[in-house]
Scaffold this active site. Structure first.
Site, PDB file in Angstrom:
ATOM      1  N   ARG A 136     -59.659 -30.599  -5.825  1.00 24.66           N
ATOM      2  CA  ARG A 136     -60.856 -29.892  -4.935  1.00 24.66           C
ATOM      3  C   ARG A 136     -61.296 -30.912  -4.093  1.00 24.66           C
ATOM      4  O   ARG A 136     -60.906 -31.939  -3.795  1.00 24.66           O
ATOM      5  CB  ARG A 136     -61.876 -29.474  -6.354  1.00 24.66           C
ATOM      6  CG  ARG A 136     -62.215 -30.448  -7.322  1.00 24.66           C
ATOM      7  CD  ARG A 136     -63.275 -31.138  -7.454  1.00 24.66           C
ATOM      8  NE  ARG A 136     -64.228 -31.200  -6.485  1.00 24.66           N
ATOM      9  CZ  ARG A 136     -64.343 -32.287  -5.580  1.00 24.66           C
ATOM     10  NH1 ARG A 136     -63.749 -33.558  -5.722  1.00 24.66           N
ATOM     11  NH2 ARG A 136     -65.514 -32.288  -4.658  1.00 24.66           N
ATOM     12  N   ASP A 175     -67.544 -27.817   3.402  1.00 21.91           N
ATOM     13  CA  ASP A 175     -66.394 -27.202   3.149  1.00 21.91           C
ATOM     14  C   ASP A 175     -66.275 -26.307   4.310  1.00 21.91           C
ATOM     15  O   ASP A 175     -64.922 -25.792   4.947  1.00 21.91           O
ATOM     16  CB  ASP A 175     -66.325 -26.177   2.101  1.00 21.91           C
ATOM     17  CG  ASP A 175     -66.563 -27.167   0.765  1.00 21.91           C
ATOM     18  OD1 ASP A 175     -67.601 -27.792   0.503  1.00 21.91           O
ATOM     19  OD2 ASP A 175     -65.425 -27.324   0.117  1.00 21.91           O
ATOM     20  N   LYS A 188     -71.459 -27.710  -1.220  1.00 23.26           N
ATOM     21  CA  LYS A 188     -71.542 -27.163  -2.534  1.00 23.26           C
ATOM     22  C   LYS A 188     -73.069 -26.499  -2.880  1.00 23.26           C
ATOM     23  O   LYS A 188     -73.994 -27.042  -2.338  1.00 23.26           O
ATOM     24  CB  LYS A 188     -71.284 -28.511  -3.501  1.00 23.26           C
ATOM     25  CG  LYS A 188     -71.446 -28.269  -4.794  1.00 23.26           C
ATOM     26  CD  LYS A 188     -70.717 -26.980  -5.622  1.00 23.26           C
ATOM     27  CE  LYS A 188     -69.154 -27.053  -5.017  1.00 23.26           C
ATOM     28  NZ  LYS A 188     -68.401 -25.969  -5.645  1.00 23.26           N
TER      29      LYS A 188
HETATM   30  O1  MRU Z   1     -65.822 -26.555  -5.257  1.00 22.82           O
HETATM   31  P1  MRU Z   1     -65.612 -27.939  -4.849  1.00 22.82           P
HETATM   32  O2  MRU Z   1     -65.760 -29.094  -5.725  1.00 22.82           O
HETATM   33  O3  MRU Z   1     -64.123 -28.018  -4.303  1.00 22.82           O
HETATM   34  O4  MRU Z   1     -66.544 -28.242  -3.827  1.00 22.82           O
HETATM   35  C1  MRU Z   1     -66.460 -29.601  -2.904  1.00 22.82           C
HETATM   36  C2  MRU Z   1     -67.662 -29.775  -1.990  1.00 22.82           C
HETATM   37  O5  MRU Z   1     -68.598 -28.865  -1.903  1.00 22.82           O
HETATM   38  C3  MRU Z   1     -67.785 -31.082  -1.214  1.00 22.82           C
HETATM   39  O6  MRU Z   1     -68.920 -31.429  -1.144  1.00 22.82           O
HETATM   40  C4  MRU Z   1     -66.940 -30.775   0.009  1.00 22.82           C
HETATM   41  O7  MRU Z   1     -65.640 -30.180  -0.190  1.00 22.82           O
HETATM   42  C5  MRU Z   1     -67.264 -31.925   0.973  1.00 22.82           C
HETATM   43  S1  MRU Z   1     -66.139 -33.167   0.818  1.00 22.82           S
HETATM   44  C6  MRU Z   1     -64.543 -32.565   1.804  1.00 22.82           C
END
Ligand code: MRU
Length: 358
Positions: free
Chosen positions: A49, A238, A249
Site C-alpha cells: 500500500r 495519493d 488518507k
Molecule cells: O490506503 P493506503 O494505506 O494505501 O493509503 C496510503 C496513504 O494515504 C499515504 O499517506 C499516501 O499513500 C502517501 S505516501 C505515498
C-alpha cells in the site's frame, strides 16, 4: 539503521517479492507475486500500500503480465486493465501502468522491455524520494535553527515512509534526512484508523530508524497544536490536482484545518508521479475509495499468546462507513515538497514548476 530500505524487489526466480504490510509490526513476512491475479490481490488487499509502492508494484505487475501473456499484446492489455482498476485513488497506479504500456507499444520483446522499464520506474521514484528528503529537511532545519536548536516536533498521518514509497518515503524522507544532518526530530504519529497504518507501520519504521516518536490517537492532533506542541505537519498524498488540492488518507483534512486554525505550517510531500495534471478541483474531481465496513468493525492485533487475530469492536448489526481518503483544499496547504523543490499549492505555482509535464 536509517530509512534506506525497499518494500519490494525482484527475487531470483523473477517473481516480485514484497513485504506483507498486513502483518507488521508483529511479524516480518514477505510474499512472492507471480502473475496478474496475485498482483491485483496484493494491491486490493493492501499486502502492499502507499501510492508510490502501489505504482512500482503495478509496473512490475506489467512485467509479470508480459511473461503471462506469451507476447500477445491483446492479452497484455487485458491484464493491464485489471491492474489499473485494482484501487481507484492513488494515481501512481494509473501513471505507472500507462507509462509501462506506452513504452511497450512498439516493443519487439515485451518481457525484456517490461523488466527494464519497471526497474527504471522504481529507480527513478527512489531517487525522487531522496530529493524530497533534502528539500523537506531544509524546512525542518530552518525551524530547528530558529528555535535555538530545540528538538523539532513534526506530526504525520498514515504511513508515507519507505514502506509506502521506495526508497525513503515522502513525508518521512525529510525526517530521515534531518536525522542524517544531526537535527533532533520527534514525530507525533497519528494512529490512522481504521487500518492503523500510523500505529503499525510508521511507528515500526521510525523505531527501526531510531527516530524519537510518540503514537497518538487520531483526535489528539488539534489539542497538541493548540498548546504549541507541533512545529509542522508533513503528510504524503495519493493524488494531487493541478490546482494543488491533495487527496490523502482519511483524516488528513481535519489535521489541515487544525493546523490552519493554530498557525502550524502544513506540508504535503510528493513526487511528480502523484500529480494528476488533468484535474484542477481535487475536492470535486478526485475519486475517493470506499472500502469494506469490516475495516471499521474489526481491529487486527497480537493476542497475549503471540498469535495475530482480529477482534470486533462494534455492536453486531450496526452499520459502518469506510471512506479511505479525503481531499485537503490547496488554501490549507503551506507548500508542496517535491523532488524539484517546495512550491506553493496553487495552479500557477504547480504549472510553473512542472511546465514540462502539464
Ligand atoms: O490506503 P493506503 O494505506 O494505501 O493509503 C496510503 C496513504 O494515504 C499515504 O499517506 C499516501 O499513500 C502517501 S505516501 C505515498
Amino acid at each position: 539503521m536509517n530509512g534506506t530500505y525497499r518494500a519490494i524487489w525482484l527475487s531470483e526466480d523473477e517473481s516480485l517479492e514484497v513485504i506483507d504490510q498486513r502483518t507488521l509490526p508483529h511479524r516480518y513476512e514477505t510474499m512472492r507475486l507471480h502473475n496478474t491475479e496475485e498482483t491485483v490481490f496484493a494491491i486490493k488487499e493492501m499486502v502492499v500500500r502507499g501510492a508510490g509502492t502501489i505504482g512500482c508494484v503495478a509496473a512490475f505487475g506489467i512485467y509479470l503480465a508480459a511473461q503471462e501473456s506469451g507476447g500477445e499484446w491483446k492479452r497484455l492489455e487485458g491484464f493491464a486493465a485489471k491492474i489499473r482498476e485494482s484501487r481507484p485513488t492513488a494515481v501512481n497506479l494509473m501513471w505507472a501502468v500507462d507509462r509501462m504500456m506506452n513504452t511497450l507499444e512498439d516493443s519487439k520483446d515485451l518481457v525484456k522491455d517490461a523488466r527494464r522499464e519497471a526497474i527504471a520506474i522504481s529507480d527513478e521514484e527512489s531517487d525522487r524520494t531522496g530529493e524530497i528528503g533534502r528539500h523537506g529537511a531544509d524546512l525542518i532545519e530552518k525551524i530547528w535553527e530558529k528555535s535555538g536548536r530545540k528538538s523539532v516536533n513534526l506530526l504525520t498521518h498514515c504511513n508515507a515512509g519507505w514502506l509506502a514509497v521506495v526508497n525513503d518515503g515522502t513525508a518521512l524522507a525529510p525526517v530521515y534526512e534531518a536525522q542524517k544532518r544531526g537535527i533532533e526530530v520527534h514525530v507525533w504519529v497519528d494512529e490512522t484508523r481504521p487500518r492503523n497504518q500510523g500505529a503499525s507501520l510508521t511507528a515500526w519504521e521510525l523505531k527501526q530508524a531510531g527516530v524519537a516518536h510518540t503514537i497518538i490517537a487520531d483526535n489528539a492532533g488539534g489539542h497538541l497544536m493548540q498548546h504549541g506542541m507541533v512545529d509542522l505537519v508533513i503528510t504524503g498524498a495519493d493524488r494531487v490536482s493541478r490546482g494543488g488540492d491533495a487527496a490523502n488518507k482519511i483524516g488528513t483534512y481535519l489535521k489541515a484545518l487544525a493546523a490552519d486554525a493554530n498557525d502550524v505550517p502544513f506540508y504535503i510531500a510528493l513526487p511528480a508521479s502523484t500529480f494528476d495534471f488533468t484535474i484542477i478541483d481535487g475536492v470535486q474531481e478526485i475519486e475517493i475509495e470506499e472500502r469494506s465496513e469490516d475495516e471499521v468493525h474489526f481491529m487486527h492485533g497480537m493476542l497475549d499468546d503471540g498469535s495475530i487475530s482480529r477482534v470486533r469492536i462494534t455492536p453486531e448489526g450496526s452499520q459502518a462507513l469506510n471512506i479511505g481518503f479525503d481531499v485537503t483544499p490547496h488554501h490549507l496547504i503551506t507548500g508542496l515538497i517535491t523532488e524539484r523543490g517546495v512550491c506553493e499549492a496553487s495552479l500557477e505555482a504547480v504549472e510553473s514548476m512542472f511546465k514540462d509535464l502539464v
